[in-house]
Scaffold this motif. Sequence first.
Motif, PDB file in Angstrom:
ATOM      1  N   LEU A 114       0.753  -1.371  -0.110  1.00 37.98           N
ATOM      2  CA  LEU A 114      -0.010  -0.045  -0.011  1.00 37.98           C
ATOM      3  C   LEU A 114       0.852   1.576  -0.030  1.00 37.98           C
ATOM      4  O   LEU A 114       1.792   1.339   0.949  1.00 37.98           O
ATOM      5  CB  LEU A 114      -1.020   0.018   1.171  1.00 37.98           C
ATOM      6  CG  LEU A 114      -1.777  -1.045   1.337  1.00 37.98           C
ATOM      7  CD1 LEU A 114      -2.773  -0.951   2.684  1.00 37.98           C
ATOM      8  CD2 LEU A 114      -2.694  -1.325   0.080  1.00 37.98           C
ATOM      9  N   SER A 115       0.550   2.189  -1.213  1.00 41.70           N
ATOM     10  CA  SER A 115       1.349   3.322  -1.011  1.00 41.70           C
ATOM     11  C   SER A 115       0.102   4.485  -0.794  1.00 41.70           C
ATOM     12  O   SER A 115      -0.613   4.641  -1.624  1.00 41.70           O
ATOM     13  CB  SER A 115       1.984   3.592  -2.339  1.00 41.70           C
ATOM     14  OG  SER A 115       2.282   5.125  -2.512  1.00 41.70           O
ATOM     15  N   PHE A 116       0.175   5.016   0.284  1.00 44.43           N
ATOM     16  CA  PHE A 116      -0.849   6.103   0.845  1.00 44.43           C
ATOM     17  C   PHE A 116      -0.571   7.461   0.119  1.00 44.43           C
ATOM     18  O   PHE A 116      -1.826   8.030  -0.178  1.00 44.43           O
ATOM     19  CB  PHE A 116      -0.524   6.192   2.390  1.00 44.43           C
ATOM     20  CG  PHE A 116      -1.234   4.870   3.227  1.00 44.43           C
ATOM     21  CD1 PHE A 116      -2.595   4.553   3.086  1.00 44.43           C
ATOM     22  CD2 PHE A 116      -0.132   4.294   3.737  1.00 44.43           C
ATOM     23  CE1 PHE A 116      -2.903   3.434   3.760  1.00 44.43           C
ATOM     24  CE2 PHE A 116      -0.552   2.813   4.216  1.00 44.43           C
ATOM     25  CZ  PHE A 116      -1.891   2.819   4.458  1.00 44.43           C
ATOM     26  N   SER A 164      -2.413   6.560  -3.169  1.00 42.62           N
ATOM     27  CA  SER A 164      -3.953   6.463  -2.773  1.00 42.62           C
ATOM     28  C   SER A 164      -4.325   7.753  -2.605  1.00 42.62           C
ATOM     29  O   SER A 164      -5.612   8.103  -3.330  1.00 42.62           O
ATOM     30  CB  SER A 164      -4.205   5.758  -1.418  1.00 42.62           C
ATOM     31  OG  SER A 164      -5.395   5.898  -1.216  1.00 42.62           O
ATOM     32  N   LEU A 165      -3.915   8.750  -1.740  1.00 42.14           N
ATOM     33  CA  LEU A 165      -4.538  10.154  -1.564  1.00 42.14           C
ATOM     34  C   LEU A 165      -4.417  10.873  -2.829  1.00 42.14           C
ATOM     35  O   LEU A 165      -5.590  11.541  -3.331  1.00 42.14           O
ATOM     36  CB  LEU A 165      -3.520  10.837  -0.784  1.00 42.14           C
ATOM     37  CG  LEU A 165      -3.696  10.443   0.766  1.00 42.14           C
ATOM     38  CD1 LEU A 165      -2.825  10.919   1.680  1.00 42.14           C
ATOM     39  CD2 LEU A 165      -5.282  10.498   1.249  1.00 42.14           C
ATOM     40  N   LEU A 176      -3.066  10.426   8.672  1.00 38.49           N
ATOM     41  CA  LEU A 176      -2.204   9.463   9.064  1.00 38.49           C
ATOM     42  C   LEU A 176      -0.866   9.818   9.419  1.00 38.49           C
ATOM     43  O   LEU A 176      -0.583  10.920   9.125  1.00 38.49           O
ATOM     44  CB  LEU A 176      -2.313   8.392   8.127  1.00 38.49           C
ATOM     45  CG  LEU A 176      -1.259   8.786   6.592  1.00 38.49           C
ATOM     46  CD1 LEU A 176       0.239   8.742   6.792  1.00 38.49           C
ATOM     47  CD2 LEU A 176      -1.777   7.978   5.406  1.00 38.49           C
ATOM     48  N   GLN A 185       2.875   7.941   9.600  1.00 36.69           N
ATOM     49  CA  GLN A 185       3.854   6.813   9.477  1.00 36.69           C
ATOM     50  C   GLN A 185       5.073   6.974   9.935  1.00 36.69           C
ATOM     51  O   GLN A 185       5.736   7.890   9.636  1.00 36.69           O
ATOM     52  CB  GLN A 185       3.689   6.938   7.719  1.00 36.69           C
ATOM     53  CG  GLN A 185       4.081   5.278   7.184  1.00 36.69           C
ATOM     54  CD  GLN A 185       3.850   5.332   6.047  1.00 36.69           C
ATOM     55  OE1 GLN A 185       4.166   5.936   4.989  1.00 36.69           O
ATOM     56  NE2 GLN A 185       3.058   4.134   5.471  1.00 36.69           N
ATOM     57  N   THR A 213       1.847   2.510  10.234  1.00 30.90           N
ATOM     58  CA  THR A 213       1.064   3.617   9.893  1.00 30.90           C
ATOM     59  C   THR A 213      -0.196   3.800  10.886  1.00 30.90           C
ATOM     60  O   THR A 213      -0.872   2.528  11.085  1.00 30.90           O
ATOM     61  CB  THR A 213       0.544   3.546   8.404  1.00 30.90           C
ATOM     62  OG1 THR A 213       1.499   3.454   7.629  1.00 30.90           O
ATOM     63  CG2 THR A 213      -0.546   4.863   8.091  1.00 30.90           C
ATOM     64  N   PHE A 235      -3.596   5.770  11.942  1.00 30.14           N
ATOM     65  CA  PHE A 235      -4.899   6.160  11.708  1.00 30.14           C
ATOM     66  C   PHE A 235      -5.470   7.019  12.861  1.00 30.14           C
ATOM     67  O   PHE A 235      -5.761   6.320  13.604  1.00 30.14           O
ATOM     68  CB  PHE A 235      -5.691   5.516  10.696  1.00 30.14           C
ATOM     69  CG  PHE A 235      -5.140   4.820   9.499  1.00 30.14           C
ATOM     70  CD1 PHE A 235      -5.318   5.377   8.063  1.00 30.14           C
ATOM     71  CD2 PHE A 235      -4.531   3.628   9.444  1.00 30.14           C
ATOM     72  CE1 PHE A 235      -4.163   5.237   7.393  1.00 30.14           C
ATOM     73  CE2 PHE A 235      -3.791   2.904   8.651  1.00 30.14           C
ATOM     74  CZ  PHE A 235      -3.888   3.797   7.207  1.00 30.14           C
ATOM     75  N   LEU A 256      -9.680   1.743   6.314  1.00 32.73           N
ATOM     76  CA  LEU A 256      -9.069   1.486   5.030  1.00 32.73           C
ATOM     77  C   LEU A 256     -10.097   1.270   3.892  1.00 32.73           C
ATOM     78  O   LEU A 256     -10.512   0.200   3.521  1.00 32.73           O
ATOM     79  CB  LEU A 256      -8.134   0.338   5.186  1.00 32.73           C
ATOM     80  CG  LEU A 256      -6.876   0.663   6.107  1.00 32.73           C
ATOM     81  CD1 LEU A 256      -5.982  -0.302   6.248  1.00 32.73           C
ATOM     82  CD2 LEU A 256      -6.248   1.999   5.518  1.00 32.73           C
ATOM     83  N   ILE A 294      -8.207   2.183  -1.247  1.00 30.14           N
ATOM     84  CA  ILE A 294      -6.639   2.265  -1.367  1.00 30.14           C
ATOM     85  C   ILE A 294      -6.203   1.789  -2.436  1.00 30.14           C
ATOM     86  O   ILE A 294      -6.728   0.691  -3.397  1.00 30.14           O
ATOM     87  CB  ILE A 294      -6.316   1.370  -0.167  1.00 30.14           C
ATOM     88  CG1 ILE A 294      -6.574   1.676   0.986  1.00 30.14           C
ATOM     89  CG2 ILE A 294      -4.385   1.171  -0.461  1.00 30.14           C
ATOM     90  CD1 ILE A 294      -5.781   3.188   1.447  1.00 30.14           C
TER      91      ILE A 294
END
Length: 254
Positions: A98-100, A103-104, A154, A156, A238, A240, A246, A249
């Motif tokens: 997962l690359s947040f 995703s954002l 978040l 991290q 990470t 939240f 989640l 994503i």
Amino acid sequence: MAKQVKDLTSLLTSGTKTNPLHLQIADLLRERIYSKAWPPATKIPSEHELVAMFSVSRGTVRKALKALVDEGLLVQVHGKGTFVAKPSVSHASGDRPLSFAESLRQQGMNFKTHVIEKRVTVPPIEVAHGLRLAPGDPSLFVRRLRTVDSAPVLCQESWSNLIACPGLADVDFTKTSMFDAVQQCSGRRISCSHMRYTARVAGKEHSALLDCDETAAVLVLEQKICLEGGTFIEWSTTWFPPGHVLTGIVAQPH
């Protein structure tokens, strides 16, 4: 280990104008667990030792330990002592780490990345083992807070393998995501990760970053990430804010 805890006693206050002493002690011990200074299955100091270290009553220490046992962070074994609990749920996520940041972006969110801490350091024992580093090998520790419209979405924290990723310590992480930087510095693509989800109490340190109450329940995701060829490159945690889930994503593209 005893010295590590003793060094934290200076953070205790009288308890008259802030949280009760047993909650302050619980916070200090909780952060030792969250930071992996005490890996799973570690035997922590005895009640007698904690009483001496913190100069408090046995009842205060017992209340602090009970709070962490109730949270599932500690396990008490009759006749043997108190231990850091082992993870209860773990699974591999295949080839979709997962690359947040990605995703954002995909969700059209205008986010900002704030680098709270960045340093080259020898990682905790559990992290070094997970990244397959030799004793004394350096890692890059980075703590980042991402916000949308000034609200935290978040926090991290990551330890990265600098041997496999030279130059990573020089990256400006307010402008470049960790995933992009790792692939650029290593010359290899990220291929897979192992994940673990847990529910935790925010605690004093993370509640300040996530703008929530210290006792709030929060979702935490751990990822241990591999490059092509099987080299473990990063161990990240990470956090939240309460109420976040989640969803939507986007996987790191291949």
